[in-house]
Design a protein around this motif. Structure first.
Motif, mmCIF file in Angstrom:
data_model
loop_
_atom_site.group_PDB
_atom_site.id
_atom_site.type_symbol
_atom_site.label_atom_id
_atom_site.label_comp_id
_atom_site.label_asym_id
_atom_site.label_seq_id
_atom_site.Cartn_x
_atom_site.Cartn_y
_atom_site.Cartn_z
ATOM 1 N N SER A 1 1.039 -0.918 -0.360
ATOM 2 C CA SER A 1 0.063 0.343 0.226
ATOM 3 C C SER A 1 0.685 1.346 -0.258
ATOM 4 O O SER A 1 2.081 1.000 0.454
ATOM 5 N N MET A 2 0.594 2.314 -0.629
ATOM 6 C CA MET A 2 1.180 4.012 -0.606
ATOM 7 C C MET A 2 0.554 3.863 0.355
ATOM 8 O O MET A 2 1.885 6.021 0.390
ATOM 9 N N LEU A 3 0.066 4.024 0.588
ATOM 10 C CA LEU A 3 -0.967 5.043 2.546
ATOM 11 C C LEU A 3 -1.309 6.137 1.351
ATOM 12 O O LEU A 3 -0.676 6.391 1.874
ATOM 13 N N GLU A 4 -2.209 6.751 0.836
ATOM 14 C CA GLU A 4 -2.735 7.654 0.045
ATOM 15 C C GLU A 4 -2.481 8.625 1.111
ATOM 16 O O GLU A 4 -2.895 8.579 1.932
ATOM 17 N N LYS A 5 -1.414 9.494 0.828
ATOM 18 C CA LYS A 5 -1.417 10.454 1.375
ATOM 19 C C LYS A 5 -0.413 11.391 0.878
ATOM 20 O O LYS A 5 0.287 11.537 1.545
ATOM 21 N N GLY A 6 -0.322 12.136 -0.230
ATOM 22 C CA GLY A 6 0.803 12.712 -1.306
ATOM 23 C C GLY A 6 2.010 11.166 -1.369
ATOM 24 O O GLY A 6 2.235 10.749 -0.308
ATOM 25 N N ILE A 7 2.397 11.185 -1.916
ATOM 26 C CA ILE A 7 2.718 9.353 -2.337
ATOM 27 C C ILE A 7 3.984 9.824 -1.906
ATOM 28 O O ILE A 7 4.330 11.321 -3.307
ATOM 29 N N SER A 8 5.514 9.551 -1.639
ATOM 30 C CA SER A 8 6.795 9.198 -1.597
ATOM 31 C C SER A 8 7.039 8.218 -2.757
ATOM 32 O O SER A 8 6.560 7.423 -2.504
ATOM 33 N N GLY A 9 7.624 8.323 -2.639
ATOM 34 C CA GLY A 9 8.152 7.539 -3.360
ATOM 35 C C GLY A 9 10.165 8.027 -4.437
ATOM 36 O O GLY A 9 10.764 8.913 -3.919
ATOM 37 N N TRP A 10 10.585 7.135 -5.535
ATOM 38 C CA TRP A 10 12.657 7.202 -5.472
ATOM 39 C C TRP A 10 12.426 7.088 -6.980
ATOM 40 O O TRP A 10 11.605 6.140 -7.948
ATOM 41 N N VAL A 11 13.412 7.516 -8.020
ATOM 42 C CA VAL A 11 13.661 7.406 -9.342
ATOM 43 C C VAL A 11 15.523 7.086 -8.976
ATOM 44 O O VAL A 11 15.977 7.986 -8.448
ATOM 45 N N ASP A 12 15.394 6.119 -9.336
ATOM 46 C CA ASP A 12 17.298 5.296 -9.502
ATOM 47 C C ASP A 12 17.175 5.949 -11.074
ATOM 48 O O ASP A 12 16.464 5.821 -11.875
#
Lengths: 297, 369
Positions: free
Chosen positions: B266-277
């Protein structure tokens, strides 16, 4: 200069060169970095001397890192925690290792070699792998819990992994050979006729041990304890893999400072303090030992 | 004696000079590229195929924490030609002159890259000059559905309350809750939950985030960015804050070990944190030409699609999505809906002194001080 003189000099100089190359120079570099400021550059710290600047401003050093270390509770707590874990691990190693070393020293030569071989045997497997194996043994679904559950001794799995207990276990297990081997070397050299003589004079076995064997084996106890205590104090892998939330040892803090926060100067200051914590007691100890030998002579 | 010694020294110096000269000559034409990548982060034949096609030998080296790469690059002279590294770090590293700009004229496969991802990366690399996006994902929570439902049938998996409300997360303490040992992932998540900017280093924002995480800390088993990869499939852990790809790695490991397990993410919907390599070329790379050839090869849709198939992470190549195994491409945890890409928050890594309040907060959270 004749050949013998040259040889003698070479023999004397070699260990000093070794110390210079692999201890003093790296130590000097770390010391130097500990007086710098962290910056975003390659390398990530200010240099001590900047020859591009005016002669008066070319030198830059700061005590900020040490000030910060003393101010922040985190470091004091991790140093104390490390000291505690290293101290008790050393005691446990001694308690477990002494009887083992004693038994090996008293065994017949054939068995003695066999036992020594068995002590060294674990070194043939990677240290990391052995620590991972302990994770498998101690985990909630691991060997110990499954065994205890199946014979009905417990109903809920025990929390063994990620506790202080597992850290102690890991350290004692990993460093036990470093305690046993020097102890064995000392005990094997003891003249057991002394024990017989003491017994002949009416001393009970415990008294013989307390008054004869134990005092004579003190050099082995000291070198074994140092070999366990010093690496245990800075240990990183075991608390990182087996330790829980509270196993905040200084090795871990140093790692976080260096890799997590990329603050090389502060990490260097942490390392310097750690080194002082090790070197100062050892020098005091050496000083008293030397004085004792002098007095005896 | 003395003269003999001098002769010996001269000979050694001459040899050294000769070898340097030969080394210099060889470097200009040597068919080698040194590639530094995350562990388990490439297809099984990707490297071998490249070597066969271009006749360039790849020295492949791997790492298991992003911080190690950072430390190595900062120290300089790594000898690597291509390095995979997260975008979050790049702003700071380019500022320090660690990377060299990419020569786009040598990268004709650049056109396949997803413009949405390029836009996200451009926040850290203005004009997309240094970073060639490789894979991307979100930061969220991997969980064992069955173990959760057993304890709480109506667990609100899609909301951030699931992780940050003590009365909810406490119900899973007995089956194991873990957090990433990474301030730049965990704190932004807590900050967005509280409604603050994700990269805030305001003391009062961080203080509140600290209190929030400390309120759930009693139910957390450990902080680690790797251990849960073993513990999730072994049912040692049932809720693990993790990167989206970790969930698919854990699932693959469970399948390999023959463990029947039902994992979700789950992305825990509320401003999604992510990353790009991204793929970077260090400024002191010994073989920059070969580095461009390798990057261009990795930007080829069919090559990067096979990487995604194997490692289970989404790639940043728009043309490759159709070539990716539907099992991976249709998994919303790995390939989320398009709007997720646009809403993706990437954490920013600051310089050490600016970063200190955040890393301090994190150390206090971890140690419970």
């Amino acid at each position: 200069m004749n050949r013998d003189d040259l040889w003698r000099r070479f023999v004397i100089v070699t260990p000093y060169l070794w110390l210079l190359m692999f201890f003093l120079i790296p130590f000097g570099l770390v010391l130097k970095i500990s007086f710098a400021d962290p910056i975003v550059a390659m390398p990530p710290f200010t240099s001590l001397f900047d020859f591009n600047k005016a002669p008066g401003e070319s030198f830059y050093a700061t005590l900020d890192n040490y000030r910060f270390l003393l101010k922040d509770d985190l470091y004091r707590i991790s140093y104390l925690k490390s000291l505690k874990i290293a101290f008790f691990s050393t005691c446990l190693c001694l308690l477990v290792g002494y009887p083992i070393a004693y038994a090996i020293a008293r065994a017949s030569p054939v068995w003695r070699n066999m036992f020594l071989f068995l002590i060294i045997l674990p070194f043939w497997i990677s240290f990391l792998l052995r620590v991972y194996a302990w994770m498998g043994i101690l985990s909630t679904n691991g060997v110990i819990n499954n065994l205890l559950l199946s014979i009905g001794l417990i109903e809920q799995p025990l929390q063994l992994l990620y506790t202080d207990f597992s850290v102690y276990l890991g350290i004692v297990y990993s460093y036990l050979p470093f305690m046993v081997l020097p102890l064995y070397a000392t005990l094997a050299k003891l003249d057991f006729d002394l024990n017989d003589a003491a017994a002949d004079l009416g001393a009970k076995p415990l008294t013989v041990f307390r008054d004869v064997t134990l005092p004579l084996s003190i050099p082995g106890i000291i070198s074994g304890s140092l070999l366990v205590f010093i690496p245990a104090l800075g240990e990183f892998v075991i608390p990182a893999l087996l330790g829980g939330l509270d196993s905040l040892m200084i090795g871990r803090t140093l790692y976080d400072e260096f890799f997590g926060n990329r603050d090389w100067p502060l990490a260097s200051a942490v390392a310097i303090i750690l080194l002082l914590m090790l070197v100062v007691p050892m020098m005091v100890f050496q000083h008293y030992q030397l004085r004792e030998t002098d007095q005896r002579e | 004696m003395v003269s003999n010694f001098n002769v010996a020294v001269k000979r050694i110096l001459a040899l050294l000079a000769l070898s340097c000269f030969l080394g210099g000559l060889r470097a200009a034409e040597e068919k080698i590229v040194n590639f530094y990548n995350w562990a388990d982060y490439i297809g099984p034949t990707t490297i071998a195929d490249f070597e066969k096609e271009f006749g360039i030998k790849v020295n492949y080296d791997i790492y298991d924490t992003a911080e190690i790469v950072d430390a190595k690059l900062m120290a300089g002279r790594t000898g690597y030609d291509v390095v995979v590294h997260a975008a979050s770090y790049s702003a700071r590293l380019t500022e320090a002159g660690i990377y060299q700009p990419l020569d786009k004229s040598k990268l004709d496969n650049w056109k396949h890259l997803d413009p949405d991802i390029l836009r996200v990366v451009a926040r850290f690399d203005p004009g997309n000059r240094y970073a060639a996006p490789y894979t991307w994902g979100t930061t969220g929570v991997s969980y064992n559905i069955d173990m959760l439902r057993e304890r709480m049938p109506d667990v609100p998996l899609e909301t951030a309350d699931f992780f940050f409300k003590p009365e909810i997360i406490s119900r899973f303490a007995d089956c194991g809750v873990t957090m990433l040992d990474s301030p730049i992932d965990a704190l932004p998540m807590a900050l967005t939950y509280l409604g603050y900017p994700d990269n805030s280093i305001e003391p009062n924002h961080l203080g509140e985030a600290e209190r929030l995480i400390k309120s759930i800390r009693p139910y957390i088993k450990y902080f680690s960015s790797a251990k849960m990869l073993i513990d999730l499939p072994n049912k040692e852990v049932c809720v693990a804050m993790s990167w989206s790809g970790d969930y698919s790695v854990a699932r693959t490991r469970a399948r390999e070990a023959g463990i029947d397990i039902n994992l979700g993410y789950s992305m825990l919907e509320k401003g999604i944190s992510g990353w790009v390599d991204n793929l970077f070329i260090p400024s002191d790379a010994p073989h920059p030409d070969n580095a461009h050839i390798l990057i261009n090869y990795l930007l080829r849709p069919e090559v990067i699609a096979s990487v995604s198939n194997f490692v289970g992470y989404a790639n940043c190549n728009r043309s490759a999505t159709a070539l990716v195994d539907p099992k991976v491409a249709n998994d919303p945890a790995i390939y989320p809906a398009d709007d997720v890409k646009r809403r993706l928050n990437l954490s920013l890594v600051y310089s050490p002194k600016v970063e200190r309040p955040r890393s301090r907060t994190w150390m206090r959270v971890k140690s419970g001080l």
